[in-house]
Enzyme design. Structure first.
Site: not given
Ligand code: THU
Length: 129
Positions: A46-48, A57, A59, A90, A93
């Site tokens: 994940n890269v916020e 996400c 994915e 999620c 995804c």
């Molecule tokens: N996140 C994912 O990378 N994949 C998912 O399927 C659910 C959520 C990440 C997004 C965010 O950076 C962190 O988890 C918290 O929601």
């Protein structure tokens, strides 16, 4: 015959991917790994973003890695948290995974192995499978 990988090995790839995650806002790192039908392993993290809503996400980066490494179809998928615990993708995804794996894509979930069809019943698709 379609590629097949031991789940523990794929979880190891997903766990290793968490070190690349950029999650300064949530503090929740995610690593994802998939086996392609032709036997490659693709990974993601994940890269916020300060906007929160523009967060990618794990994915998303995995699907980009799939295309950047030659494309193809996903056969198996798993994602994990920073402790290496298996988590579920999620909702958005699940749609991404369905697009690139089709209804029979196998996922490891906290409740065991499932197909993407079980995780996303009656998925939206304009493509015939
Ligand atoms: N996140 C994912 O990378 N994949 C998912 O399927 C659910 C959520 C990440 C997004 C965010 O950076 C962190 O988890 C918290 O929601």
């Amino acid at each position: 015959m379609e590629a097949d990988m031991d789940w523990d090995a794929l979880v190891g790839h997903a766990s290793a991917s968490t070190i690349h995650a950029y999650a300064p806002y949530s503090g929740y790192v995610v690593g994802a790994a998939a086996l392609t039908a032709d036997g490659r392993v693709v990974t993601g993290c994940n890269v916020e973003n300060a906007s929160y809503g523009l967060t990618l996400c794990a994915e998303c980066s995995l699907i980009s890695a799939l295309h950047m490494s030659g494309g193809g179809r996903l056969a198996q998928f798993v994602c994990v948290d920073g402790l290496g615990q298996v988590i579920t993708p999620c909702g958005r995804c699940r749609q991404l995974l369905w697009e690139h794996g089709g209804p029979s894509l196998r996922l490891l979930t906290p409740e065991g192995e499932r197909t993407i069809s079980q995780m996303l019943p009656q998925a939206w698709s304009e493509l015939s499978e």
